[in-house]
Design an enzyme around this catalytic site. Structure first.
Site, PDB file in Angstrom:
ATOM      1  CG  HIS A 351      -2.012  -0.994   1.217  1.00  0.00           C
ATOM      2  ND1 HIS A 351      -3.307  -0.619   0.696  1.00  0.00           N
ATOM      3  CD2 HIS A 351      -2.161  -2.184   1.783  1.00  0.00           C
ATOM      4  CE1 HIS A 351      -4.002  -1.739   1.098  1.00  0.00           C
ATOM      5  NE2 HIS A 351      -3.305  -2.644   1.433  1.00  0.00           N
ATOM      6  CE  LYS A 542      -6.055  14.358   0.170  1.00  0.00           C
ATOM      7  NZ  LYS A 542      -6.007  13.079  -0.759  1.00  0.00           N
ATOM      8  NE  ARG A 543      -2.993  10.253   9.772  1.00  0.00           N
ATOM      9  CZ  ARG A 543      -3.103   9.464  11.131  1.00  0.00           C
ATOM     10  NH1 ARG A 543      -4.057   8.933  11.172  1.00  0.00           N
ATOM     11  NH2 ARG A 543      -1.912   9.605  11.583  1.00  0.00           N
ATOM     12  CE  LYS A 548      -2.119  11.003   3.045  1.00  0.00           C
ATOM     13  NZ  LYS A 548      -2.879  10.017   2.157  1.00  0.00           N
ATOM     14  CB  THR A 650     -10.270   5.206  -0.994  1.00  0.00           C
ATOM     15  OG1 THR A 650      -9.389   5.697   0.159  1.00  0.00           O
ATOM     16  CG2 THR A 650      -9.327   4.182  -1.512  1.00  0.00           C
ATOM     17  CE  LYS A 654     -13.727   6.287   1.055  1.00  0.00           C
ATOM     18  NZ  LYS A 654     -12.524   6.212   2.220  1.00  0.00           N
TER      19      LYS A 654
END
Ligand code: CBF
Length: 808
Positions: A351, A542-543, A548, A650, A654
């Site tokens: 992952h 998100k985290r 990111k 993910t 969504k």
């Protein structure tokens, strides 16, 4: 199930399970009564399946995951049972949504990995596959996040405090787990040379079972989570000697194992307790499978025919050595046969490409917790490297890289290599990521056996993330194409025909506005910030992680702020920037990014010169429950990671499924989302993975980008001026200095393309019909990203698993 039957069930459970008469029942009592009634219906299905699951020829998948993030159960179970409307009628005027909202969620995961596991359980149940999810019942899940003075404050999660109706304790299936100690050799009664493990201590793993019901499928899968208990919780010998604390010490020590989830997402936490946790749940689960296999009258020779075991990342990789230990040491199977069975049993999903997330354990630590496993790993490795030597004679570099033991300095056990060697298949979680797994992460394993590598692009369950969280859009879609799309997401394609229909577009906009109005209320209630539902909702949830790039988003916000300040008459599309996400408690930069977001929010939101053109919000405590209110309200989805860093993502799926347009890089599953929705319906910017690699190889100098771009320079200077930090010029210096000097995640290089792309977003949003058309097309083309598709691919290509036949 009629409203009358449900009404009677609610009343019965209120009386007999909760023990409260209706006249004085509180909303919490009603929640419990409804939850018990729903659980009864799930148990009924579970019990009916008993025969099927235990038939001798049934092969099932065991999904081993250190994290599961299911979200609250009640609303989803009502939806999956198809009884939400009748439950509403049965409550005659009472507020079902209020009761649903009272449920604490089991925060037994950090983010994407744990949530993916939960989506897969939903799909396994919906598609009637025989499956069990095995994990840990952490007493304290992911911390609750609150924000004090702009900083993240971690508060202990107490999800079990109100009790958990959805689980059933099964002490009769408890397992004993050894830890520490040493090994010794002996000769058995047949004269064979054997090894036994004498542990320092043993703990007991007690399973708690939660049946997960499929969507309108009559089928359930099991989530079995292990809780650690002391083998003997009270030592009377100590107590009688007057040592009260000694008497309970063992209990406390043992229970520590399942006490708390490590709150690190994609960061290695090389702590002894973490290794013990991993071994604890894996050992319990493997023993449980052996028990089931033997109970069904099979020999362990057929273990791999009865179970396929998916390793969700490397956290459960020790299972490879544990199954070998059981087969060889306990069941006296010859090594070669045991290894053949083991290799046919396991498959491994990678992952992450982040080096800091690749688990490796210092050899002395590993040996002190799992002395027998270390011996077994050495033997697996010796045999494996012998094979490698015959294929690549003299290539010592390759041998060193493939070895399960890292001997380049201090010695380590590499869990990814163990998972690779012990599995028949390895897969990445998006097409790009799976390529990088082959070429960057495991090129030597790929040379050795390319056939072992597969891709399964992640997917998300449309039930929770559209059916449950966005009832308005669900009804609108049902009205056009009927309601079977929730179990066949490809049917959303039929919406394409209505993308240009002005009436449909208006309905679509109305639903979005309702969702945004609801979220605006939540924002006001939880943060005090008032936002305009008609502004563009620009969302990054998100985290918090440097790769990111939440801080790239902040640089854009400050750019707009600067432009508005320079030109008081400037007209831009009004925007609400919403952030949500937790930072690992020990991750300094991530926590500083949260502080930066909140500091910029404080300045911008209060500045009259901004004329409310932009609002910045950090919504605390991002979790599944809150996510369900956020996704339906998004106009723009920020998926802006540095290319090559996000394995899949993910949240991107969504948000798009709820009609948000994506601004994103060619990273993870963004690549495939863009392919599906069409390049013209996606805002692309930034370096590709190859360009990023070339830039780094050529000697990247982030300072050059800053000096060459006055607007960017102004933004960095504004942060350094102390404007956002009450005059403190040093507070955010770690961020700006890193950006100017190292910039590992290439924000400086991607800044200008990002800001320009945001300008395109700004213009596009002004044409609301065109925007809505794009939004409809995004939803219509999301069929591929259903977790049903992903689970079918695992079942067909990796697990070779067949679903149960539908009930007659
Ligand atoms: O595959 C599921 C998700 O896993 C992560 O969250 C992870 O913890 N390694 C990745 O960061 C995501 O990209 C991925 O979607």
């Amino acid at each position: 199930m009629s409203p009358e039957i449900l009404k009677a069930a609610f009343a019965d459970n209120l009386n007999f399970a909760v023990g409260r008469p209706a006249e004085i029942a509180t909303p919490e009592d009603w929640y419990q009564a409804i939850a018990f009634s729903v659980r009864d219906r799930i148990m009924h299905r579970w019990v009916r399946q008993f025969e099927k699951r235990n038939a001798p020829d049934v092969r099932q998948v065991a999904y081993l995951s250190a994290e599961f993030l299911p979200g609250p159960h009640l609303g989803n179970s009502l939806l999956n049972l198809g009884i939400t409307d009748n439950a509403r009628k049965a409550l005659a005027g009472q507020d079902l949504d209020l009761y649903i909202g009272l449920e604490e969620e089991p925060g037994l995961g950090n983010g994407g990995l744990g949530r993916l596991a939960a989506c897969y359980l939903d799909s396994l149940a919906t598609l009637c596959y025989p499956a069990t999810g095995y994990g840990i019942r952490y007493e304290f899940g992911i911390f609750d996040q609150s924000i004090k003075d702009g900083w993240q404050v971690e508060v202990t999660d107490k999800w079990l405090l109100p009790g958990n109706i959805w689980e059933i304790k099964r002490p009769n299936f408890a397992q004993v787990v050894k830890i520490g100690g040493h090994t010794e050799t002996y000769t058995d009664e047949h004269g064979a040379f054997r090894v036994r493990w004498i542990p320092d201590r043993v703990v007991v793993g007690v399973p708690y079972d939660t049946p997960i019901v499929g969507y309108l499928s009559d089928s359930c899968v099991l989530l079995r989570l292990w809780s650690a208990e002391a083998a003997q919780s009270f030592d009377f010998a100590d107590f009688n000697r007057g040592d009260y604390y000694g008497a309970v010490e063992e209990k406390v020590f043992s229970e520590n194992i399942s006490k708390v989830l490590y709150p690190n997402d994609e960061q290695l936490e090389g702590k002894r307790l973490r290794l013990e946790q991993q071994y604890f749940f894996v050992a319990c689960s493997i023993k449980d499978m052996i028990r089931l296999c033997l109970r069904r009258g099979s020999t362990l020779e057929r273990f791999h025919e009865m179970f396929c075991v998916q390793l969700n990342d490397t956290h459960p990789a020790i299972a490879v050595a544990e199954l070998m230990r059981q087969l060889v040491d306990k069941y006296a199977m010859p090594w070669e046969r045991a290894w053949d069975i083991t290799r046919r049993t396991f498959s491994y999903t990678n992952h992450t490409l982040m080096p800091e997330a690749l688990e490796k354990w210092p050899l002395p630590l590993f040996g002190s917790v799992l002395p027998r496993h270390l011996e077994i790993i050495y033997e697996i490795n010796r045999r494996f490297l012998d094979e490698v030597r015959t294929r690549f004679p003299g290539d010592e570099g390759k041998i060193a890289r493939l070895s399960i033991i890292d001997e380049s300095g201090e010695k380590y056990v590499r869990m990814a290599n163990l998972a690779m060697v012990g599995s028949h298949t390895v897969n990445g979680v998006a097409a790009l990521h799976s390529e990088l797994v082959k070429t960057q992460l495991f090129p030597d394993f790929h040379d050795l056996d390319p056939k072992r590598f597969q891709n399964v692009t992640n997917g998300v369950t449309p039930r929770r993330f559209l059916g449950l969280s966005n009832p308005g859009l669900t009804r609108l879609i049902d009205g056009r194409i009927g309601d079977s799309w929730l179990s066949n997401l490809d049917r959303l394609r039929e919406l394409e025909a209505f993308a240009g229909d002005v009436g449909f577009q208006q309905d679509w906009m109305r639903v979005k506005l309702e969702n945004k109005t609801r979220l605006a209320r939540i924002i006001r209630d939880r943060t005090g910030v008032v936002v305009d539902p008609s502004s563009l909702f620009d969302i990054q949830v998100k985290r918090i992680h440097e790769y990111k790039r939440q801080h790239l988003n902040v640089l854009h916000i400050i750019t707009l702020y600067q432009r508005i300040k320079h030109d008081p008459r400037l007209q831009i599309t009004p925007r609400t920037f919403l952030f949500g996400g937790k930072a690992a408690p020990g991750y300094f930069m991530a926590k500083l990014i949260i502080k930066l977001i909140n500091s910029v929010a404080e300045t911008v939101n209060q500045d009259p010169a901004v004329r409310d053109l932009i609002k910045v919000v950090f919504l605390p405590d991002y979790n599944v429950k809150h996510a369900q209110n956020i996704y339906p309200a998004a106009d723009l989805s920020e998926q802006i990671s540095t290319a090559g860093k996000e394995a899949s993502g993910t949240g991107n799926m969504k948000l798009s499924l709820n009609g948000a347009l994506t601004i994103g890089t060619l990273d993870g599953a963004n690549v495939e989302i863009r392919e599906e929705v069409g390049a013209e319906n996606f805002f692309l910017f930034g370096l590709t993975c190859e360009q990023a690699a070339r830039l780094r190889a050529g000697g990247y100098n982030p300072g050059d980008y800053c000096h060459g771009d006055p607007e960017l320079r102004g933004v960095i200077e504004l942060i350094d001026s102390g404007l956002f930090s009450h005059g403190d010029r040093d507070l955010f210096r770690p961020i700006t200095a890193h950006l100017l000097e190292r910039d590992d995640y290439l924000l400086m290089a991607d800044y200008r393309p990002y800001v320009n792309c945001q300008q395109e977003v700004d213009h596009a949003y002004r044409d609301r019909h065109h925007w809505t058309r794009m939004s409809i097309l995004n939803v219509a083309r999301m069929g591929k990203f259903s977790s049903d598709r992903a689970v079918r691919e695992y079942a067909d290509n990796i697990w070779k698993l067949k679903p149960f036949a539908p009930e007659a």
